[in-house]
Design an enzyme around this catalytic site. Structure first.
Site, short mmCIF file in Angstrom:
data_model
loop_
_atom_site.label_atom_id
_atom_site.label_comp_id
_atom_site.label_asym_id
_atom_site.label_seq_id
_atom_site.Cartn_x
_atom_site.Cartn_y
_atom_site.Cartn_z
N TYR A 272 3.45 -2.38 -3.40
CA TYR A 272 4.15 -1.30 -2.72
C TYR A 272 4.65 -0.22 -3.68
O TYR A 272 4.79 0.93 -3.31
CB TYR A 272 5.36 -1.84 -1.96
CG TYR A 272 5.06 -2.59 -0.69
CD1 TYR A 272 4.49 -1.96 0.40
CD2 TYR A 272 5.39 -3.94 -0.56
CE1 TYR A 272 4.24 -2.64 1.58
CE2 TYR A 272 5.15 -4.63 0.61
CZ TYR A 272 4.58 -3.98 1.69
OH TYR A 272 4.34 -4.65 2.85
N SER A 303 -4.83 -4.13 1.16
CA SER A 303 -3.55 -3.42 1.09
C SER A 303 -2.43 -4.40 1.38
O SER A 303 -2.62 -5.39 2.09
CB SER A 303 -3.52 -2.29 2.12
OG SER A 303 -3.20 -2.77 3.41
N ASP A 304 -1.26 -4.14 0.83
CA ASP A 304 -0.09 -4.86 1.31
C ASP A 304 0.21 -4.32 2.71
O ASP A 304 -0.23 -3.22 3.09
CB ASP A 304 1.11 -4.68 0.39
CG ASP A 304 2.06 -5.86 0.46
OD1 ASP A 304 2.06 -6.56 1.48
OD2 ASP A 304 2.83 -6.06 -0.50
N TYR A 305 0.93 -5.09 3.49
CA TYR A 305 1.13 -4.74 4.89
C TYR A 305 1.77 -3.35 5.02
O TYR A 305 2.87 -3.11 4.53
CB TYR A 305 2.02 -5.78 5.57
CG TYR A 305 1.30 -7.04 6.03
CD1 TYR A 305 0.10 -7.43 5.47
CD2 TYR A 305 1.85 -7.84 7.03
CE1 TYR A 305 -0.54 -8.59 5.89
CE2 TYR A 305 1.21 -9.00 7.46
CZ TYR A 305 0.01 -9.37 6.89
OH TYR A 305 -0.62 -10.51 7.32
N ARG A 306 1.04 -2.44 5.66
CA ARG A 306 1.47 -1.08 5.99
C ARG A 306 1.71 -0.20 4.77
O ARG A 306 2.32 0.86 4.86
CB ARG A 306 2.71 -1.11 6.89
CG ARG A 306 2.49 -1.88 8.18
CD ARG A 306 3.73 -1.88 9.08
NE ARG A 306 3.47 -2.69 10.27
CZ ARG A 306 3.70 -3.99 10.37
NH1 ARG A 306 4.20 -4.64 9.33
NH2 ARG A 306 3.42 -4.66 11.48
#
Length: 774
Positions: A272, A303-306
């Protein structure tokens, strides 16, 4: 837009090449990509997680074909399905296996090209699902200093997950945790890059085995969070990583590089945070130049979440504002090399549009889709995608895995203090034990946990061990927070008046006992991933929360032996306890067998041998506190001691060990040469036990400043009373190398101090000099 390639001709009645299981996966990928439309390629870069109830499952979490037909009527397929284990109110082993079979069958039969989906799951310390075996948190596994054990744990975890239909684990976390205020410390293996790398390698090997996946008991591992996530500014999750290029490479990139080089991790998750003003999901330097070109990574990046949305702005948490909207965020992530967006379709919904407008090229999508298809072929998902629900039910949460969870919990417990040999307790001399504290009778699994078949509290474990011979009394004593569940967004502080009433009740209970066992620390709310503005987990203080020190003071005032077991996700500044309580154990989170492990150690049926994988500072004002600091970094404070409360690598035993007779097979080597350090270890006490012999190295004079010491090897040895052994460390160029003044990774000639002992403290180390010649 690139013109769609014509489909290869095939003879009537013959399979297309991509469906021919006898062909190499690379050949099958090439054939399949040539047949795919732009929209089908986009579909492979999308995932469904929280949208499962709208698209794949009914209210009970069972597969709903009518919903699926509506949601995927285009026949384009889908790349991944996230966490099928959480469908409905959570699926047990048999139910999840049936669900993944149903979903997989749908995509194979109802997408134009019959491309299977990948199911991903959280497996931080066991499969985070109903019935999954819950092992100790990674920070506790770090305390074991035992790569073989870690590999066994994730071999078991992989089997439990894969037999239920999982293909990819979003684990291991190989972040180096150098900021204890950060709420995700518990997810890491600690503060040292070498230790993290060794345990990260072990975890990947456990998950992936030999990467053939033929026995349906292994899954793809995902290294995260790439990169420098473990030292965020102000200790706040997702904050910038303000580190130099040299520190970035030597500390934070090192575990990723080693886990890729030695264990072949198939997937990487971008982080992130930002590094030098560039968010990781938009960093072509990080994801392409370093990861793919320099290191030769051939797998895929998730990807990391969102996190792709956060390249613009995500209202419930934050934004980086390097993109004005989802479309620009999408383009940045693709150009950086993020293969798939997790967890639900968002920014990557604009992929086809951006290709048609010329912002992206279809060839860029081909490059990102190809490795994901490759591993679908390698895992056999095109040829044999289904799992056996009966086998899943037989293996998940089995007795063999339960025994392994207990072994891990035993080895994680770290004895910090044992004044006058108060511990272990002699069951023949004690009639009554008071078990007191807010962590005495509650689930202590930590974050990213499932619902294991067994979950034994401290109180339950002690009562079971005590049997009818010893009376076990209980009082909560005080609360840490109200509720305290990891998923509970709001954190409600305990009421001081109510706490003090409970302390008085605990005093009345403890007065009846011969010994007081205090279970203190933190809970799942006070140290956790801060994923939104209404779900915090980072702290400004490392002190015990609430009235726990008051509770401890009241217990000490009774004049009885007090034994403290700490349960927490981050190091805590336990100054009062350290000065006033005779026995202290650091447990972190021990998993489902917590109570049994605690009881075994308390009564001496197991001799603790854990070592601290992270420094325990005296206060938040002492941060940073990591042991491998630069020579000018710990000169001293006004009115306070600069040393840590407990040092990295520290941990006591019920027995005693001597480490002596350091010697080198060659005292002088050329810069490309090697030698061997030999160390004698003896058990000089009366109990069998384990000792972790730790090797530290320092380049005494160098072109750039070097840490005062760096862990470069460790060996865990088991010895009976009076037994001794010799531990050997190979001193090779890679242990002596660093990035010099010109950023070349090299060994500089000169003197190197080699140190061996049982902690990072100078007082615990024996030293000698190795000369390296040009």
């Amino acid at each position: 837009m690139k013109k769609q390639t014509a489909m290869p001709k095939q003879r009537r009645g013959t399979l297309p090449a991509y469906k021919n299981s006898k062909l190499p996966s690379a050949r099958r990928v090439k054939d399949l990509l040539a047949r795919m439309t732009l929209e089908e390629k986009v579909a492979q870069m999308l995932c469904i997680w929280q949208q499962k109830p709208e698209t794949l499952v009914d209210a009970e979490g069972n597969f709903d074909e009518r919903k699926a037909r509506r949601a995927f009527r285009s026949g384009r397929g889908l790349g991944q399905v996230g966490r099928p284990s959480d469908a409905g109110n959570g699926k047990n082993a048999r139910q999840m296996a049936a669900l993944t079979n149903d979903i997989q069958r749908f995509f194979l039969e109802h997408s134009r090209l019959g491309i299977p989906v990948v199911f991903h799951e959280e497996c931080l310390h066991g499969h985070a699902a109903v019935e999954g075996t819950s092992f100790p948190q990674p920070i506790a596994l770090g305390a074991t200093f035992n790569p073989e054990l870690v590999e066994s744990i994730f071999t078991a975890t992989a089997a439990e997950a894969r037999l239920r239909g999982t293909h990819q684990a979003l684990t291991p976390v190989v972040d180096v945790a150098r900021e204890p205020r950060w709420g995700r410390v518990e997810e890491t293996y600690g503060e040292d890059p070498f230790l993290v790398s060794r345990l990260g390698i072990a975890a990947v090997r456990g998950f992936q085995g030999d990467r053939t996946f033929r026995d349906k008991r292994r899954v793809m591992a995902t290294l995260k969070h790439f990169a420098a996530h473990g030292q965020p500014e102000s200790g706040m999750n997702c904050a910038p990583a303000n580190v130099s290029l040299r520190v970035l490479r030597e500390t934070f990139l090192y575990p990723f590089k080693e886990a890729l080089r030695e264990a072949g991790a198939i997937s990487v998750m971008a982080s992130y945070n930002e590094i030098d003003g560039v968010p990781s999901h938009a960093s072509r330097w990080l994801l392409r130049d370093v990861l793919r070109k320099e290191w030769g990574f051939k797998g895929f990046i998730v990807s990391d979440y969102r996190a792709i949305r956060e390249l613009s702005h995500r209202a419930d948490t934050h934004g980086h504002f390097v993109a004005k909207d989802a479309r620009e965020a999408c383009a940045l992530a693709v150009k950086a090399g993020v293969n798939i967006e997790l967890p639900d379709p968002d920014c990557y919904l604009h992929l086809a549009e951006l290709v048609r407008k010329g912002v992206l090229k279809e060839a860029q999508l081909d490059e990102l889709v190809a490795p994901m298809l490759f591993w679908k072929f390698e895992m056999g998902l095109f040829d044999d995608p289904y799992v056996d629900p009966d086998e899943a039910a037989r293996v998940v949460g089995c007795d063999e895995h339960r025994k392994l969870a207990l072994t891990a919990a035993h080895q994680a417990i770290t004895l910090l203090k044992n004044e006058n040999g108060v511990a272990p307790l002699d069951a023949e001399k004690i009639k009554t034990i008071a078990v007191i504290g807010p962590n005495a009778h509650r689930s202590l699994l930590g974050g990213y946990s499932g619902v294991p078949k067994h979950n034994i509290t401290v109180l339950d474990g002690i009562r079971e061990k005590a049997g009818k011979k010893i009376t076990v009394l209980y009082s909560e004593g005080c609360k840490i927070t109200v509720g305290g569940n990891w998923n509970q967004d709001e954190v409600v502080a305990s009421d001081p008046e109510q706490d003090r009433k409970q302390i008085a009740e605990a005093v009345a209970v403890a007065k009846q006992a011969d010994v007081i066992v205090l279970a203190l620390g933190g809970n799942e709310q006070t140290s956790r991933e801060a994923w939104a503005l209404n779900h915090m987990g980072d702290r400004t203080s490392l002190d015990l929360i609430g009235r726990q020190d008051e509770l401890a003071q009241a217990m000490v005032a009774l004049g009885k032996p007090v034994i403290v077991f700490l349960f927490n996700g981050r190091p805590l500044s336990i100054n009062y306890l350290s000065q006033n309580v005779p026995v202290i154990y650091e447990c972190w989170y021990l998993g489902q067998e917590t109570g049994r492990a605690v009881a075994d150690v308390l009564f001496g049926d197991f001799n603790p041998g854990g070592k601290l994988p992270i420094t325990v500072p005296r206060s938040a004002g002492h941060l940073p506190a990591f042991y491998n600091y630069k020579p000018s970094a710990r000169r001293g404070y006004l009115f306070d001691d600069v040393s840590p409360l407990y040092a990295f690598g520290y941990g006591l035993s019920y027995t005693s060990f001597s480490i002596s007779n350091l010697r080198l097979t060659k005292k002088s080597i050329r810069r490309g040469g090697s030698t061997r350090l030999l160390v004698d270890v003896a058990n000089t006490g009366r109990r069998e036990g384990t000792e972790v012999v730790q090797l530290y190295i320092r380049d005494l004079v160098s072109s750039v400043t070097r840490p005062v010491k760096e862990l470069k090897g460790f060996r865990k040895v088991y010895l009976k009373p009076g037994e001794s052994t010799t531990v050997a460390f190979e001193i090779t160029p890679d242990l002596l190398s660093f990035y010099d003044i010109d950023m070349n990774y090299t060994v500089e000639p000169g003197d190197f101090e080699l140190m061996a002992g049982n902690s990072s403290r100078d007082a615990d180390l024996k030293k000698l000099i190795l000369q390296v010649k040009p």
